[in-house]
Design an enzyme around this catalytic site. Structure first.
Site, PDB file in Angstrom:
ATOM      1  N   ARG A   1       0.853  -1.182   0.000  1.00 23.03           N
ATOM      2  CA  ARG A   1       0.000   0.000   0.000  1.00 23.03           C
ATOM      3  C   ARG A   1       0.895   1.240   0.000  1.00 23.03           C
ATOM      4  O   ARG A   1       2.077   1.166   0.337  1.00 23.03           O
ATOM      5  CB  ARG A   1      -0.901   0.008   1.226  1.00 23.03           C
ATOM      6  CG  ARG A   1      -1.755  -1.239   1.399  1.00 23.03           C
ATOM      7  CD  ARG A   1      -2.459  -1.189   2.745  1.00 23.03           C
ATOM      8  NE  ARG A   1      -3.369  -2.314   2.964  1.00 23.03           N
ATOM      9  CZ  ARG A   1      -3.042  -3.444   3.583  1.00 23.03           C
ATOM     10  NH1 ARG A   1      -1.789  -3.621   4.044  1.00 23.03           N
ATOM     11  NH2 ARG A   1      -3.923  -4.406   3.758  1.00 23.03           N
TER      12      ARG A   1
ATOM     13  N   TYR B   1      -9.959  -8.066  -3.917  1.00 22.51           N
ATOM     14  CA  TYR B   1      -8.774  -7.741  -4.688  1.00 22.51           C
ATOM     15  C   TYR B   1      -8.403  -8.843  -5.673  1.00 22.51           C
ATOM     16  O   TYR B   1      -7.813  -8.581  -6.721  1.00 22.51           O
ATOM     17  CB  TYR B   1      -7.583  -7.510  -3.749  1.00 22.51           C
ATOM     18  CG  TYR B   1      -7.693  -6.260  -2.923  1.00 22.51           C
ATOM     19  CD1 TYR B   1      -7.016  -5.106  -3.280  1.00 22.51           C
ATOM     20  CD2 TYR B   1      -8.480  -6.227  -1.776  1.00 22.51           C
ATOM     21  CE1 TYR B   1      -7.116  -3.953  -2.517  1.00 22.51           C
ATOM     22  CE2 TYR B   1      -8.582  -5.080  -1.013  1.00 22.51           C
ATOM     23  CZ  TYR B   1      -7.894  -3.949  -1.387  1.00 22.51           C
ATOM     24  OH  TYR B   1      -7.999  -2.808  -0.632  1.00 22.51           O
TER      25      TYR B   1
END
Length: 286
Positions: free
Chosen positions: A142, A265
């Protein structure tokens, strides 16, 4: 004691408990801000609030448009955490958020970056941007994890990457892909943060997560690529799942606490879907 002071004391007590649970600072900060907002809106002790009071606050946020369903759910989770703690502390008997009517959330879909666009972007990027893109798309980091990465957390000998205190305070180890290794070697600092601040002047402090997102978004847009850093992470998790068909492996590499989150995801394989549909033969004989 005024209701305002009493509410602040309650929020402080919750935060002490959250620190003991080792929750991420960002999570605690967001929860505190939302609880303070509810306290200002309600005007009395948070322990006296009922479902209608919480519902009215939620619908007043960002009025007149109101909160988007995803934001509504996020705000409600923050408040629910407080009331679950209050029940645990025997301050109340019932969680008032249980009866709050929740909007139906649209089904989230993965949005992986196009692999060809990724390769083109990395090849044209300077060393710093290339390393950021590689960490997103070949390691699934991230933006805040990219910003917080220390060079000491990269083991070039054993080819692994340690992500310390990812989302939710969870650590994880990720195999070091050759592309990540190559681009980290090019900018490898002697010690400390991999991506320190350089503007307006050099600093050993890390850049912010928002800066990583902005740098990559602006760069990709300039390349004519409609994608973001987070879509590089989507691509990583999608590719890992397609290659392994193992949701548990994908979950661990993603740093998710629940496989339900991972399923958002891990995009399903178009090729596998096409093969499955092509195999349908209603009433046909072999």
């Amino acid at each position: 004691m005024s209701a305002h002071r009493a509410n602040l004391d309650l929020i402080d007590r919750l935060e002490v408990w959250e620190h003991r649970r080792n929750l991420a600072a960002k999570t605690m900060q967001g929860r505190r801000m939302r609880l303070q907002s509810l306290a200002r809106h309600f005007g009395r002790s948070l322990l006296e609030a009922e479902d209608d009071d919480i519902d009215a606050w939620l619908r007043a946020c960002n009025a007149p448009a109101g909160l988007a369903p995803q934001s509504f759910e996020g705000y409600l989770r923050s408040v629910r955490a407080f009331y679950q703690w209050a029940i645990r502390e025997r301050l109340i008997e019932k969680d008032p958020t249980v009866d709050v009517v929740r909007p139906r959330l649209p089904r989230p879909l993965p949005r992986p970056m196009d692999p060809d666009d990724l390769v083109r972007a990395i090849e044209a990027a300077d060393d710093r941007r290339a390393a950021m893109l590689a960490l997103a798309a070949y390691a699934g980091l991230r933006c805040h994890e990219i910003a917080a990465l220390h060079i000491e957390e990269v083991d070039f000998q054993k080819n692994r990457l340690l992500v310390v205190r990812g989302k939710g305070g969870r650590d994880r180890v990720i195999p070091l892909h050759p592309v990540v290794k190559k681009h980290l070697r090019r900018i490898e600092p002697r010690a400390g943060y991999v991506f320190h601040r350089v503007h307006p002047h050099y600093s050993p402090q890390p850049i912010k997560a928002g800066t990583v997102s902005q740098i990559l978004s602006e760069y990709l847009k300039g390349m004519g690529i409609d994608a973001s850093a987070h879509q590089g992470r989507h691509l990583f998790l999608t590719t890992v799942y397609e290659a392994s068909q193992d949701l548990r492996v994908t979950q661990e590499l993603a740093g998710h606490s629940s496989p339900v989150t991972t399923s958002i995801y891990a995009a399903w394989s178009n090729a596998r879907a096409s093969d499955a549909v092509a195999a349908i033969a209603y009433g046909e004989r072999a």
